[in-house]
Structure formats: C-alpha cells, structure tokens
Design a protein around this motif. Sequence first.
Motif, PDB file in Angstrom:
ATOM      1  N   LEU A 130    -112.998  59.815  34.614  1.00 40.17           N
ATOM      2  CA  LEU A 130    -112.757  60.928  33.713  1.00 40.17           C
ATOM      3  C   LEU A 130    -111.387  60.968  33.039  1.00 40.17           C
ATOM      4  O   LEU A 130    -111.233  61.638  32.012  1.00 40.17           O
ATOM      5  CB  LEU A 130    -112.964  62.254  34.472  1.00 40.17           C
ATOM      6  CG  LEU A 130    -114.361  62.481  35.067  1.00 40.17           C
ATOM      7  CD1 LEU A 130    -114.370  63.749  35.899  1.00 40.17           C
ATOM      8  CD2 LEU A 130    -115.403  62.567  33.955  1.00 40.17           C
ATOM      9  N   HIS A 131    -110.411  60.266  33.580  1.00 37.77           N
ATOM     10  CA  HIS A 131    -109.051  60.429  33.059  1.00 37.77           C
ATOM     11  C   HIS A 131    -108.575  59.242  32.235  1.00 37.77           C
ATOM     12  O   HIS A 131    -109.023  58.099  32.429  1.00 37.77           O
ATOM     13  CB  HIS A 131    -108.090  60.700  34.218  1.00 37.77           C
ATOM     14  CG  HIS A 131    -108.320  62.012  34.872  1.00 37.77           C
ATOM     15  ND1 HIS A 131    -108.081  62.257  36.217  1.00 37.77           N
ATOM     16  CD2 HIS A 131    -108.811  63.191  34.370  1.00 37.77           C
ATOM     17  CE1 HIS A 131    -108.392  63.505  36.505  1.00 37.77           C
ATOM     18  NE2 HIS A 131    -108.840  64.087  35.400  1.00 37.77           N
ATOM     19  N   LEU A 132    -107.648  59.512  31.335  1.00 41.36           N
ATOM     20  CA  LEU A 132    -107.112  58.500  30.439  1.00 41.36           C
ATOM     21  C   LEU A 132    -106.281  57.467  31.192  1.00 41.36           C
ATOM     22  O   LEU A 132    -105.726  57.757  32.266  1.00 41.36           O
ATOM     23  CB  LEU A 132    -106.241  59.156  29.363  1.00 41.36           C
ATOM     24  CG  LEU A 132    -106.925  60.193  28.462  1.00 41.36           C
ATOM     25  CD1 LEU A 132    -105.887  60.832  27.540  1.00 41.36           C
ATOM     26  CD2 LEU A 132    -108.036  59.533  27.654  1.00 41.36           C
ATOM     27  N   VAL A 133    -106.177  56.280  30.619  1.00 45.17           N
ATOM     28  CA  VAL A 133    -105.393  55.220  31.244  1.00 45.17           C
ATOM     29  C   VAL A 133    -103.948  55.652  31.425  1.00 45.17           C
ATOM     30  O   VAL A 133    -103.329  55.403  32.464  1.00 45.17           O
ATOM     31  CB  VAL A 133    -105.464  53.921  30.418  1.00 45.17           C
ATOM     32  CG1 VAL A 133    -104.504  52.869  30.968  1.00 45.17           C
ATOM     33  CG2 VAL A 133    -106.881  53.374  30.391  1.00 45.17           C
ATOM     34  N   SER A 134    -103.381  56.319  30.424  1.00 43.66           N
ATOM     35  CA  SER A 134    -101.991  56.753  30.516  1.00 43.66           C
ATOM     36  C   SER A 134    -101.787  57.750  31.654  1.00 43.66           C
ATOM     37  O   SER A 134    -100.765  57.705  32.354  1.00 43.66           O
ATOM     38  CB  SER A 134    -101.532  57.377  29.195  1.00 43.66           C
ATOM     39  OG  SER A 134    -102.328  58.502  28.855  1.00 43.66           O
ATOM     40  N   TRP A 140    -100.332  56.483  39.288  1.00 46.51           N
ATOM     41  CA  TRP A 140    -100.102  55.338  40.165  1.00 46.51           C
ATOM     42  C   TRP A 140     -98.615  55.073  40.331  1.00 46.51           C
ATOM     43  O   TRP A 140     -98.132  54.774  41.422  1.00 46.51           O
ATOM     44  CB  TRP A 140    -100.823  54.104  39.615  1.00 46.51           C
ATOM     45  CG  TRP A 140    -101.163  53.092  40.663  1.00 46.51           C
ATOM     46  CD1 TRP A 140    -102.364  52.943  41.304  1.00 46.51           C
ATOM     47  CD2 TRP A 140    -100.301  52.085  41.223  1.00 46.51           C
ATOM     48  NE1 TRP A 140    -102.303  51.923  42.212  1.00 46.51           N
ATOM     49  CE2 TRP A 140    -101.044  51.372  42.185  1.00 46.51           C
ATOM     50  CE3 TRP A 140     -98.980  51.740  40.996  1.00 46.51           C
ATOM     51  CZ2 TRP A 140    -100.508  50.334  42.918  1.00 46.51           C
ATOM     52  CZ3 TRP A 140     -98.430  50.685  41.736  1.00 46.51           C
ATOM     53  CH2 TRP A 140     -99.203  50.002  42.683  1.00 46.51           C
ATOM     54  N   LEU A 141     -97.851  55.191  39.259  1.00 47.72           N
ATOM     55  CA  LEU A 141     -96.408  54.949  39.333  1.00 47.72           C
ATOM     56  C   LEU A 141     -95.714  56.012  40.179  1.00 47.72           C
ATOM     57  O   LEU A 141     -94.794  55.698  40.957  1.00 47.72           O
ATOM     58  CB  LEU A 141     -95.814  54.921  37.927  1.00 47.72           C
ATOM     59  CG  LEU A 141     -96.260  53.740  37.050  1.00 47.72           C
ATOM     60  CD1 LEU A 141     -95.743  53.913  35.624  1.00 47.72           C
ATOM     61  CD2 LEU A 141     -95.782  52.415  37.632  1.00 47.72           C
ATOM     62  N   VAL A 173     -99.797  49.501  26.524  1.00 43.92           N
ATOM     63  CA  VAL A 173     -99.779  50.638  25.609  1.00 43.92           C
ATOM     64  C   VAL A 173     -99.430  51.922  26.360  1.00 43.92           C
ATOM     65  O   VAL A 173     -98.594  52.726  25.912  1.00 43.92           O
ATOM     66  CB  VAL A 173    -101.132  50.794  24.890  1.00 43.92           C
ATOM     67  CG1 VAL A 173    -101.184  52.102  24.105  1.00 43.92           C
ATOM     68  CG2 VAL A 173    -101.375  49.618  23.954  1.00 43.92           C
ATOM     69  N   ALA A 174    -100.058  52.124  27.532  1.00 46.19           N
ATOM     70  CA  ALA A 174     -99.812  53.335  28.318  1.00 46.19           C
ATOM     71  C   ALA A 174     -98.359  53.400  28.790  1.00 46.19           C
ATOM     72  O   ALA A 174     -97.706  54.449  28.706  1.00 46.19           O
ATOM     73  CB  ALA A 174    -100.756  53.376  29.517  1.00 46.19           C
ATOM     74  N   ALA A 175     -97.842  52.277  29.293  1.00 45.29           N
ATOM     75  CA  ALA A 175     -96.459  52.240  29.767  1.00 45.29           C
ATOM     76  C   ALA A 175     -95.487  52.468  28.619  1.00 45.29           C
ATOM     77  O   ALA A 175     -94.450  53.133  28.785  1.00 45.29           O
ATOM     78  CB  ALA A 175     -96.180  50.907  30.447  1.00 45.29           C
ATOM     79  N   ALA A 202     -97.228  64.153  32.707  1.00 48.97           N
ATOM     80  CA  ALA A 202     -98.092  63.231  31.957  1.00 48.97           C
ATOM     81  C   ALA A 202     -99.222  62.683  32.816  1.00 48.97           C
ATOM     82  O   ALA A 202    -100.173  62.101  32.292  1.00 48.97           O
ATOM     83  CB  ALA A 202     -97.262  62.075  31.407  1.00 48.97           C
ATOM     84  N   ALA A 203     -99.113  62.848  34.126  1.00 47.07           N
ATOM     85  CA  ALA A 203    -100.131  62.334  35.044  1.00 47.07           C
ATOM     86  C   ALA A 203    -101.314  63.291  35.123  1.00 47.07           C
ATOM     87  O   ALA A 203    -101.197  64.484  34.819  1.00 47.07           O
ATOM     88  CB  ALA A 203     -99.537  62.129  36.432  1.00 47.07           C
ATOM     89  N   CYS A 204    -102.434  62.755  35.538  1.00 49.02           N
ATOM     90  CA  CYS A 204    -103.600  63.608  35.744  1.00 49.02           C
ATOM     91  C   CYS A 204    -103.407  64.439  37.003  1.00 49.02           C
ATOM     92  O   CYS A 204    -102.511  64.203  37.804  1.00 49.02           O
ATOM     93  CB  CYS A 204    -104.867  62.762  35.842  1.00 49.02           C
ATOM     94  SG  CYS A 204    -104.805  61.482  37.131  1.00 49.02           S
ATOM     95  N   GLU A 205    -104.269  65.408  37.183  1.00 43.78           N
ATOM     96  CA  GLU A 205    -104.193  66.305  38.330  1.00 43.78           C
ATOM     97  C   GLU A 205    -104.331  65.585  39.665  1.00 43.78           C
ATOM     98  O   GLU A 205    -103.979  66.128  40.718  1.00 43.78           O
ATOM     99  CB  GLU A 205    -105.309  67.350  38.224  1.00 43.78           C
ATOM    100  CG  GLU A 205    -106.707  66.747  38.345  1.00 43.78           C
ATOM    101  CD  GLU A 205    -107.781  67.586  37.691  1.00 43.78           C
ATOM    102  OE1 GLU A 205    -108.659  68.072  38.431  1.00 43.78           O
ATOM    103  OE2 GLU A 205    -107.742  67.747  36.463  1.00 43.78           O
TER     104      GLU A 205
END
Length: 222
Positions: A130-134, A140-141, A173-175, A202-205
């Motif tokens: 469900l969530h964007l790569v960015s 993850w970071l 692109v995301a980084a 900027a991170a997902c929940e």
Amino acid sequence: MTNEDFETISHQLETVNLSVRQTLYDDGSPANEVYFPIDCVISVVTTMNDGAAIETATVGYEGMCGAQVALGAQDMFGRWFCQIPGRAYKMSVTDFLRGYERDERWRPAVGRYLQAVIDVLSQSVACNRLHLVSERCARWLLMSADRVHSPDFPLTHEALATMLGVRRAGVSVAAAELQTAGYLSYRRGRFHMIDPAGLESAACECYTVTRAIYDRLTPAAT
C-alpha cells in the motif's frame, strides 16, 4: 530478553564482529548458533527460482537470529546475512535450548519476540502493498539508524533496493527526494540522517507501528 536474562547467560555468550554480507545461515541449512545483534543489522532474504530476491525480515538489537529453534525447527528458511556491519552476541544452539528448557524466564521472553515478529511481518505485508517506495525507504532507513544506534551507517542503493523489493532506479529516485528535502545525505555508500524528525514525517505509518510493536512485546529493546 531483559538485561537480567543476559546476565544469567553472559558466560555462554561470545561477542563477535560481523562484516557486510557475512552469512549466518544459508537457506535449508541447520542453525548451529543463535545470534543477538548489538549494533549490526541482519537481513533475511528469500530468493525465487528466477533469481529475484527480496528481504522478508530484518533483525537488530531488538531481537535474535535463530529463535525458531525454540519451536523445534532444525533447518533455516531463507538466507540470513549481515546487511550493516557491527557486533553481536553468539551462543551455541545447544546452550540456548538448554537454557530455554531450564530457565522459566527465557520461554516468555522468546515467545514475546516471536509474537512481535509475526506482528511486524503482518504490518510489512500491508506496507509493501500500500505504501510508496519513498515512504518505505524512509521507514527502512529510520529502523536501520535505530538498530545501529547511529545516524550514520554504510548501505548501498543496490542493497536497499533488495530490501524493498524494487529496482535500484526506484531507490535512487526515492533517496534523491529525501536528500533534496534535507532529511539525509548519501555519499560513497553511506547514509547520514540529517533530520530524523523530518525523515519520520516522510515515512509511512509503519515505522511508528513497528516501533510500538517492539516496545510493547520486547520492552528490553527500548
């Protein structure tokens, strides 16, 4: 496991330094030792018949590698290797199982962790769908920085792409978006968190949810 639990087995633990890409378990191989990461990050990767690979689990200071042996598992699933180098405690499976059977504090501690793993895996399935790569990249970071206890750590775009199950170009692109926003910097295979709060925005929940799962079920990891 709590600090008190570690004190009872300290004489059975060996501190080891794990290097990048060092394999702990191969897919289908038996586990002879269990590991308790201190400031390294361990990835569990599943590889398909066509060679495509994706990370299915990550282990840091909040958990252990090889906990499945407590459930009677003999062979490990997936390849377990060190993604971000650092230190870990190592213990033989024989000593671990002996303690698990004899010390009543070990069983609930391992049980809490295995429950946390199941909950995190469930959250990760939803996150990957469900969530964007960015957003996932930021999550993850952030988790990696938490696990190594440092805002600075080595990690290539190629490795991060495998962890997220996307193409390297997508990670680049995301980084780049996160770097342009001023949340982090990336140079020569190293990430540096400049604005952790901004990166969290900027991170997902799932970053907050995952932290809450580990804080609730393995309180010693906080």
